[in-house]
Scaffold this motif. Structure first.
Motif, PDB file in Angstrom:
ATOM      1  N   UNK A   1       0.681  -1.387  -0.117  1.00 38.97           N
ATOM      2  CA  UNK A   1      -0.026   0.005   0.022  1.00 38.97           C
ATOM      3  C   UNK A   1       0.684   1.172  -0.081  1.00 38.97           C
ATOM      4  N   UNK A   2       2.018   1.156   0.857  1.00 44.03           N
ATOM      5  CA  UNK A   2       2.869   2.332   0.767  1.00 44.03           C
ATOM      6  C   UNK A   2       3.368   2.542  -0.720  1.00 44.03           C
ATOM      7  N   UNK A   3       3.869   1.420  -1.402  1.00 41.48           N
ATOM      8  CA  UNK A   3       4.275   1.717  -2.824  1.00 41.48           C
ATOM      9  C   UNK A   3       3.120   2.113  -3.789  1.00 41.48           C
ATOM     10  N   UNK A   4       2.011   1.527  -3.653  1.00 43.00           N
ATOM     11  CA  UNK A   4       0.920   2.288  -4.456  1.00 43.00           C
ATOM     12  C   UNK A   4       0.655   3.720  -4.184  1.00 43.00           C
ATOM     13  N   UNK A   5       0.708   4.212  -3.128  1.00 43.26           N
ATOM     14  CA  UNK A   5       0.728   5.501  -2.909  1.00 43.26           C
ATOM     15  C   UNK A   5       1.709   6.547  -3.406  1.00 43.26           C
TER      16      UNK A   5
ATOM     17  N   UNK B   1       1.236   9.090  -6.610  1.00 41.58           N
ATOM     18  CA  UNK B   1       1.950  10.542  -6.762  1.00 41.58           C
ATOM     19  C   UNK B   1       2.698  10.772  -7.771  1.00 41.58           C
ATOM     20  N   UNK B   2       3.452   9.666  -8.135  1.00 45.42           N
ATOM     21  CA  UNK B   2       4.455   9.988  -9.439  1.00 45.42           C
ATOM     22  C   UNK B   2       3.722   9.903 -10.706  1.00 45.42           C
ATOM     23  N   UNK B   3       2.559   9.262 -10.837  1.00 39.16           N
ATOM     24  CA  UNK B   3       1.604   8.919 -12.084  1.00 39.16           C
ATOM     25  C   UNK B   3       0.904  10.431 -12.065  1.00 39.16           C
ATOM     26  N   UNK B   4       0.901  11.194 -11.273  1.00 38.14           N
ATOM     27  CA  UNK B   4       0.458  12.504 -11.501  1.00 38.14           C
ATOM     28  C   UNK B   4       0.979  13.619 -12.181  1.00 38.14           C
ATOM     29  N   UNK B   5       2.298  13.083 -12.557  1.00 41.67           N
ATOM     30  CA  UNK B   5       3.202  13.971 -13.476  1.00 41.67           C
ATOM     31  C   UNK B   5       2.654  13.972 -14.927  1.00 41.67           C
TER      32      UNK B   5
END
Length: 113
Positions: free
Chosen positions: A27-31, A35-39
Protein backbone atom coordinates in the motif's frame (compact mmCIF):
# COMPACT_ATOMS: atom_id res chain seq x y z
CA UNK A 1 9.40 -2.77 6.42
CA UNK A 2 9.62 -1.07 3.07
CA UNK A 3 11.30 2.32 3.28
CA UNK A 4 10.82 4.40 0.14
CA UNK A 5 11.67 7.84 -1.08
CA UNK A 6 11.81 9.60 -4.40
CA UNK A 7 14.62 11.49 -6.00
CA UNK A 8 13.91 13.64 -9.03
CA UNK A 9 16.67 13.93 -11.58
CA UNK A 10 15.58 16.32 -14.29
CA UNK A 11 12.44 14.71 -15.71
CA UNK A 12 13.04 11.24 -14.22
CA UNK A 13 11.80 10.20 -10.78
CA UNK A 14 13.97 7.61 -9.03
CA UNK A 15 12.09 5.51 -6.52
CA UNK A 16 14.40 3.75 -4.04
CA UNK A 17 12.99 0.62 -2.44
CA UNK A 18 14.49 -1.06 0.63
CA UNK A 19 13.63 -4.08 2.70
CA UNK A 20 10.70 -6.25 1.67
CA UNK A 21 7.87 -5.50 -0.75
CA UNK A 22 4.91 -7.68 0.13
CA UNK A 23 1.27 -7.49 1.18
CA UNK A 24 2.20 -5.55 4.32
CA UNK A 25 4.11 -2.82 2.45
CA UNK A 26 2.46 -2.74 -1.01
CA UNK A 27 0.00 0.00 0.00
CA UNK A 28 2.92 2.35 0.67
CA UNK A 29 4.26 1.63 -2.82
CA UNK A 30 0.82 2.17 -4.37
CA UNK A 31 0.64 5.62 -2.75
CA UNK A 32 4.09 6.64 -3.97
CA UNK A 33 3.38 5.41 -7.49
CA UNK A 34 0.02 7.23 -7.53
CA UNK A 35 1.80 10.47 -6.66
CA UNK A 36 4.38 9.93 -9.40
CA UNK A 37 1.67 9.09 -11.93
CA UNK A 38 0.23 12.58 -11.43
CA UNK A 39 3.13 13.96 -13.43
CA UNK A 40 2.21 14.90 -17.03
CA UNK A 41 4.67 12.37 -18.49
CA UNK A 42 5.65 9.86 -15.81
CA UNK A 43 9.22 8.62 -16.20
CA UNK A 44 10.12 6.38 -13.28
CA UNK A 45 13.21 4.33 -12.45
CA UNK A 46 12.66 1.90 -9.59
CA UNK A 47 15.95 1.32 -7.77
CA UNK A 48 15.85 -2.25 -6.43
CA UNK A 49 19.42 -2.27 -5.10
CA UNK A 50 18.35 -2.49 -1.44
CA UNK A 51 15.16 -4.50 -1.95
CA UNK A 52 15.68 -7.95 -0.47
CA UNK A 53 12.33 -9.59 -1.21
CA UNK A 54 9.27 -9.03 -3.39
CA UNK A 55 6.13 -11.13 -3.75
CA UNK A 56 3.29 -11.13 -6.27
CA UNK A 57 1.38 -8.43 -4.39
CA UNK A 58 4.38 -6.13 -4.71
CA UNK A 59 4.84 -6.87 -8.40
CA UNK A 60 1.17 -6.20 -9.10
CA UNK A 61 1.64 -2.57 -8.06
CA UNK A 62 3.96 -2.04 -11.02
CA UNK A 63 1.69 -3.89 -13.41
CA UNK A 64 -1.40 -1.87 -12.46
CA UNK A 65 0.33 1.46 -13.07
CA UNK A 66 1.63 0.46 -16.52
CA UNK A 67 -1.59 1.40 -18.33
CA UNK A 68 -1.53 4.92 -16.87
CA UNK A 69 2.14 5.31 -17.73
CA UNK A 70 1.60 4.10 -21.30
CA UNK A 71 -1.42 6.36 -21.81
CA UNK A 72 0.63 9.39 -20.79
CA UNK A 73 3.61 8.51 -22.98
CA UNK A 74 5.88 7.71 -20.06
CA UNK A 75 7.81 4.67 -18.93
CA UNK A 76 8.85 2.69 -15.88
CA UNK A 77 12.08 0.74 -15.66
CA UNK A 78 13.94 -1.20 -12.99
CA UNK A 79 17.57 -0.96 -11.90
CA UNK A 80 19.87 -2.79 -9.52
CA UNK A 81 17.85 -5.97 -9.04
CA UNK A 82 19.59 -8.78 -7.20
CA UNK A 83 19.66 -12.25 -8.86
CA UNK A 84 16.50 -13.37 -6.99
CA UNK A 85 14.48 -10.35 -8.17
CA UNK A 86 15.84 -10.55 -11.71
CA UNK A 87 14.82 -14.19 -11.94
CA UNK A 88 11.42 -13.45 -10.39
CA UNK A 89 10.71 -10.70 -12.93
CA UNK A 90 11.78 -12.94 -15.81
CA UNK A 91 9.69 -15.85 -14.51
CA UNK A 92 6.50 -13.80 -14.23
CA UNK A 93 7.12 -12.07 -17.56
CA UNK A 94 7.82 -8.52 -16.35
CA UNK A 95 11.06 -8.39 -18.30
CA UNK A 96 8.95 -8.37 -21.49
CA UNK A 97 7.15 -5.19 -20.41
CA UNK A 98 9.71 -3.29 -18.36
CA UNK A 99 13.39 -2.66 -19.02
CA UNK A 100 15.75 -3.94 -16.32
CA UNK A 101 19.14 -2.22 -15.98
CA UNK A 102 22.19 -2.97 -13.83
CA UNK A 103 22.37 0.57 -12.38
CA UNK A 104 20.06 3.59 -12.00
CA UNK A 105 22.36 5.73 -14.15
CA UNK A 106 22.12 3.12 -16.94
CA UNK A 107 18.32 3.34 -16.86
CA UNK A 108 18.40 7.14 -16.98
CA UNK A 109 20.96 7.14 -19.80
CA UNK A 110 18.86 4.69 -21.84
CA UNK A 111 15.89 7.03 -21.57
CA UNK A 112 17.89 9.82 -23.16
CA UNK A 113 18.64 7.81 -26.32
Amino acid sequence: MLATDTDHRTDVAVLHLRGELDSDTASQLHKLLADLLERPVPRIVVDLTDLKFCDSVGLSAFITCKQVIDARGGWLSFAGANPFLTQLMETVGLSRYFAIFPEVDDAIAAARI
